[in-house]
Design a protein around this motif. Sequence first.
Motif, PDB file in Angstrom:
ATOM      1  N   THR A  69     -19.820   2.738   5.887  1.00  0.00           N
ATOM      2  CA  THR A  69     -18.745   3.564   5.353  1.00  0.00           C
ATOM      3  C   THR A  69     -17.634   3.718   6.381  1.00  0.00           C
ATOM      4  O   THR A  69     -17.862   3.615   7.602  1.00  0.00           O
ATOM      5  CB  THR A  69     -19.243   4.967   4.972  1.00  0.00           C
ATOM      6  OG1 THR A  69     -19.643   5.660   6.164  1.00  0.00           O
ATOM      7  CG2 THR A  69     -20.393   4.895   3.979  1.00  0.00           C
ATOM      8  N   THR A  90      -4.731   0.508   1.402  1.00  0.00           N
ATOM      9  CA  THR A  90      -5.130  -0.422   0.339  1.00  0.00           C
ATOM     10  C   THR A  90      -3.932  -0.747  -0.543  1.00  0.00           C
ATOM     11  O   THR A  90      -3.294   0.148  -1.089  1.00  0.00           O
ATOM     12  CB  THR A  90      -6.250   0.187  -0.524  1.00  0.00           C
ATOM     13  OG1 THR A  90      -7.360   0.519   0.314  1.00  0.00           O
ATOM     14  CG2 THR A  90      -6.705  -0.810  -1.583  1.00  0.00           C
ATOM     15  N   ASN A 113      -6.218  -2.886   3.769  1.00  0.00           N
ATOM     16  CA  ASN A 113      -7.265  -3.097   2.772  1.00  0.00           C
ATOM     17  C   ASN A 113      -8.671  -2.961   3.363  1.00  0.00           C
ATOM     18  O   ASN A 113      -9.643  -3.473   2.816  1.00  0.00           O
ATOM     19  CB  ASN A 113      -7.102  -4.460   2.082  1.00  0.00           C
ATOM     20  CG  ASN A 113      -5.803  -4.530   1.308  1.00  0.00           C
ATOM     21  OD1 ASN A 113      -5.453  -3.604   0.579  1.00  0.00           O
ATOM     22  ND2 ASN A 113      -5.075  -5.613   1.476  1.00  0.00           N
ATOM     23  N   ASN A 145      -7.767   4.694   3.551  1.00  0.00           N
ATOM     24  CA  ASN A 145      -7.719   4.335   2.132  1.00  0.00           C
ATOM     25  C   ASN A 145      -6.291   4.096   1.663  1.00  0.00           C
ATOM     26  O   ASN A 145      -6.059   3.298   0.744  1.00  0.00           O
ATOM     27  CB  ASN A 145      -8.383   5.419   1.288  1.00  0.00           C
ATOM     28  CG  ASN A 145      -9.887   5.255   1.209  1.00  0.00           C
ATOM     29  OD1 ASN A 145     -10.395   4.365   0.536  1.00  0.00           O
ATOM     30  ND2 ASN A 145     -10.620   6.105   1.916  1.00  0.00           N
ATOM     31  N   ALA A 165     -10.615  -0.536   3.297  1.00  0.00           N
ATOM     32  CA  ALA A 165     -11.533   0.168   2.399  1.00  0.00           C
ATOM     33  C   ALA A 165     -12.266  -0.789   1.462  1.00  0.00           C
ATOM     34  O   ALA A 165     -13.291  -0.415   0.885  1.00  0.00           O
ATOM     35  CB  ALA A 165     -10.772   1.217   1.581  1.00  0.00           C
ATOM     36  N   VAL A 192      -9.994   9.060   7.140  1.00  0.00           N
ATOM     37  CA  VAL A 192     -10.498   8.198   6.074  1.00  0.00           C
ATOM     38  C   VAL A 192      -9.480   8.110   4.935  1.00  0.00           C
ATOM     39  O   VAL A 192      -9.258   7.035   4.358  1.00  0.00           O
ATOM     40  CB  VAL A 192     -11.862   8.703   5.573  1.00  0.00           C
ATOM     41  CG1 VAL A 192     -12.289   7.961   4.306  1.00  0.00           C
ATOM     42  CG2 VAL A 192     -12.919   8.528   6.663  1.00  0.00           C
ATOM     43  N   SER A 204       0.830  -1.203   0.000  1.00  0.00           N
ATOM     44  CA  SER A 204       0.000   0.000   0.000  1.00  0.00           C
ATOM     45  C   SER A 204       0.865   1.254   0.000  1.00  0.00           C
ATOM     46  O   SER A 204       2.070   1.196   0.252  1.00  0.00           O
ATOM     47  CB  SER A 204      -0.887   0.010   1.245  1.00  0.00           C
ATOM     48  OG  SER A 204      -0.085   0.205   2.407  1.00  0.00           O
TER      49      SER A 204
END
Length: 450
Positions: free
Chosen positions: A353, A428, A338, A425, A340, A421, A249
């Motif tokens: 969410t 990922t 990961n 992300n 997200a 957030v 990531s």
Amino acid sequence: MAVWFASLRGMPLRAAVAAAATVCAIEVAADSLPAPLTDTDFNAFDPAQADLGQLLFYDKILSGNRNISCGTCHHHTFGGSDGVSLAIGEGGQGLGPERRVSAGPDLPVERVPRNAPALWNLGHREVSVLFHDGRLTVNPDLPSGFETPAGAKTPLGLSSILAAQALFPVTSATEMAGQGAENPIATVTSQDIAGVWPILEERVRAIPAYADLFAAAFDDVAAPDDITIVHIVNAIAAFIGTEWKNHDSPFDRHLAGNTDALGEDARRGMDLFFGEAACATCHSGPLFTDQSFHALALPAFGPGKVHEPGKAPVDPGRAFKTAQPDDAYRFRTPMLRNVALTAPYGHNGAFETLEGIVRHHANPLASLARWEPQAARLPQVEGLQEVDFAVLEDRPELLRERSTFDIAPVALTRRDVDDLVAFLNALTGETAEALPRGVPERVPSGLPVD
């Protein structure tokens, strides 16, 4: 189980709340970044066993009614999860939010009580506890090396905790076994979960293609009769442990020294995560988990794990395993790489969410006041919906759950939430949606692949 929980329910509400509420102040150093992950941090699995495990993972031959596989609820399409809050397990058709049931003898009697956990990096050598309530743990003092729901009947020769975990979804009435007496596995599992495994062994041995594959993958398999449940779950573990190994990531590149890997918002979110927001208190280390149990006062719904006559169903969390009141409503800290890709979030998938679950961590009580049942992703099934939110009518139970949380509220601005957030992300992996094996086109049993 019912005895201790009934005693908790019978306590004066004020006393129960005082005994359970343990909100903690938290201090985290801003420079406490985890060590980078490397391939050497993971268990080594045999590629031939992993190839075989891919087929077994997606083969419905391992379910009581031959209508669901491991992959149905842990599908590549949904990042190793299933995209819903609580799954329709055995008895359903289709995937994720589109999964439904049709008339037939194997209709499900309830949803799977907890959210299907993701599979990322479970092959790491330090993973020592699995299931939301931690009922599977590494224990080198036991003959099998693991403390499991099967107790002394846990077989020997398991390659890893992943293999030990794979023993149990096939024994669950709501997940893969089926209910009542609708098939031999369902009949046996209600009496002795270890009795399921010989039935599955015979099913697999009867398929010539599997016999050849097991002989090629395992040195101690020369004939079909040599195949055991240990070979089956070791192969599944090899597949899971290699397929969902992922640490490429932007955050991993940042740890490796690439200062441009994270955008400004993700960098601010990282500083908050490991600093003032105190997320790393529980989501710590290279796996982003302390492998412990915490109460988050998540919204309550679903069929639960404890069913008392005349009472709403309840999920007591870790206490379902330990029968200790102090463990009530506490669940295992999930890993976050990961994350997200694996919505919805929470032990029952209450938040669809990342923003929602971040805001809940920041202020559980305010989040609960805003939460509405329609936020849960629950495929609509007549006969199951009546139970989905029954607990919302049990005010004393709700107050007990909502007064038990282990996280201190923290003030976050809108920008703070967005930055957190952005950081999540940035966990990922670049290759997380292009995994090496994927979904097989067909499986040796000839059954359809989801």
